[in-house]
Scaffold this motif. Sequence first.
Motif, PDB file in Angstrom:
ATOM      1  N   CYS A 196      12.023  -2.129   9.345  1.00 48.88           N
ATOM      2  CA  CYS A 196      11.422  -0.801   9.522  1.00 48.88           C
ATOM      3  C   CYS A 196      12.488   0.269   9.774  1.00 48.88           C
ATOM      4  N   ALA A 197      12.378   1.363   9.000  1.00 46.62           N
ATOM      5  CA  ALA A 197      13.323   2.466   9.161  1.00 46.62           C
ATOM      6  C   ALA A 197      12.721   3.602   9.991  1.00 46.62           C
ATOM      7  N   CYS A 199      10.288   5.612   9.232  1.00 45.09           N
ATOM      8  CA  CYS A 199      10.075   6.825   8.422  1.00 45.09           C
ATOM      9  C   CYS A 199       8.728   7.486   8.689  1.00 45.09           C
ATOM     10  N   GLY A 200       7.732   6.731   9.149  1.00 40.86           N
ATOM     11  CA  GLY A 200       6.424   7.311   9.485  1.00 40.86           C
ATOM     12  C   GLY A 200       5.429   7.351   8.332  1.00 40.86           C
ATOM     13  N   CYS A 202       3.734   4.936   7.067  1.00 37.15           N
ATOM     14  CA  CYS A 202       2.567   4.115   7.420  1.00 37.15           C
ATOM     15  C   CYS A 202       1.685   4.854   8.418  1.00 37.15           C
ATOM     16  N   CYS A 235       4.291   1.517   2.892  1.00 38.30           N
ATOM     17  CA  CYS A 235       5.679   1.237   3.272  1.00 38.30           C
ATOM     18  C   CYS A 235       6.515   0.872   2.048  1.00 38.30           C
ATOM     19  N   ILE A 240       5.756  -4.089   6.167  1.00 37.48           N
ATOM     20  CA  ILE A 240       4.528  -4.495   6.865  1.00 37.48           C
ATOM     21  C   ILE A 240       3.874  -5.608   6.057  1.00 37.48           C
TER      22      ILE A 240
HETATM   23  S1  SF4 Z   1       6.419   2.942   6.415  1.00 33.84           S
HETATM   24 FE1  SF4 Z   1       6.196   2.325   8.569  1.00 33.84          FE
HETATM   25  S2  SF4 Z   1       6.891   0.164   8.630  1.00 33.84           S
HETATM   26 FE2  SF4 Z   1       7.626   1.046   6.713  1.00 33.84          FE
HETATM   27  S3  SF4 Z   1       9.690   1.763   7.185  1.00 33.84           S
HETATM   28 FE3  SF4 Z   1       8.316   3.527   7.462  1.00 33.84          FE
HETATM   29  S4  SF4 Z   1       7.769   3.467   9.657  1.00 33.84           S
HETATM   30 FE4  SF4 Z   1       8.637   1.445   9.162  1.00 33.84          FE
END
Ligand code: SF4
Length: 361
Positions: A196-197, A199-200, A202, A235, A240
């Motif tokens: 997980c980066a 990034c938000g 999800c 994602c 996930i």
């Molecule tokens: S989408 Fe969610 S799980 Fe995937 S990298 Fe971004 S914050 Fe992490």
Amino acid sequence: MSADLKSTVIFCPTDEHDFGEHFQDQFRKALMQLLPAVGAGGGAPWAVKVPLGVPGNPNPLSAELMSAASLALQNAGQSVGPFFDTISITTEGLHTADGLMQRAENLGLPDFKVGDDPLGPASTSLQLSEECSMPSVGLSAVGAEAGGMLVLNSVRPHPFLGLGGAMLTLGNGVLDRPTKLILHRDVKPTVDTPLCAGCGSCLAACIFDAIAIRSGRAMIDHKLCTGCGECMSACHLGGIGPDSGMSIPRFQKLVAEAAFAVATRSQAGQNGALLHANFLTPMPREAGGSYGRDRFLKGHFGVLLSTDPVALDQATWDLLVDGAVHGLRQWSGFLQEPTPLMERAVTLGMGRRPYEFLNQA
Ligand code: SF4
Ligand code: SF4
């Protein structure tokens, strides 16, 4: 039904950019070819299930294509009722009856109804046999009233199936929202923290507010999570996944059993008046389709049609993996394939995986 058409799959191919009049005509003719092989509506009008709320696909079927379907039914002497879709458990704006009505209006779709409108008639409970995992499923009111059902699917990658097509629509898409939530509730996605980066994406995709970002990583609150899977699609890093090895096969079997209930216990199913079409349409990354992933398509666009939803999904699967070294995952971006779903459907007698392929090119 004529035995020689039972597991026939008709494919009408087209160019990626041309779903216009010629294609609509081919689609209508293919429907006319199959309609004599299914039952009549038993006096009640047919309903046409349309895919208005397809995650990952910004190009739902055009109103002209949907109208071509309606015209084919009329030409075959069938009485035609409404177009309908049911309330999604995932997509923003399409998880309310108002959101669906707005989408239908924007598309210029005439005579549209929300299948499971909470302010409309109640759903119908379809009982399942003792060998099945659930005692019953709720068929949307519009689906229950239909003497026949033409089920139009926009084929899409699906986090729990790999391929979302005819079986998913029959075993989820025509059902009411409470049943959809029950079908999904055992799948609890978990975040692969090192991947997980933060990034938000999800978090933005989760309409149930079940995700928070803490210390730069996503965390899922399973008390709020419905198992809808939208975060897995969102994602781009594949960060996930499902919580356990058993929840996905269980979900797939539940969908097959729910589809079986519709195919055998609904009015349309008992009339033998069910017909399915899987559309392969472009999902451009730049327009937000394909969940931002590169996907292998090998230029297969068009529509596949069959009276057998199992044969239809198998033929669609085969077409999508044609030449793909890594199988369906190369197209979908997800690890899953719909094998438990198909095997359960065959065991229940819903259809056959071998099929005869008629290419109408
Ligand atoms: S989408 Fe969610 S799980 Fe995937 S990298 Fe971004 S914050 Fe992490
Ligand atoms: S966290 Fe649960 S409810 Fe939220 S998008 Fe993911 S699967 Fe759906």
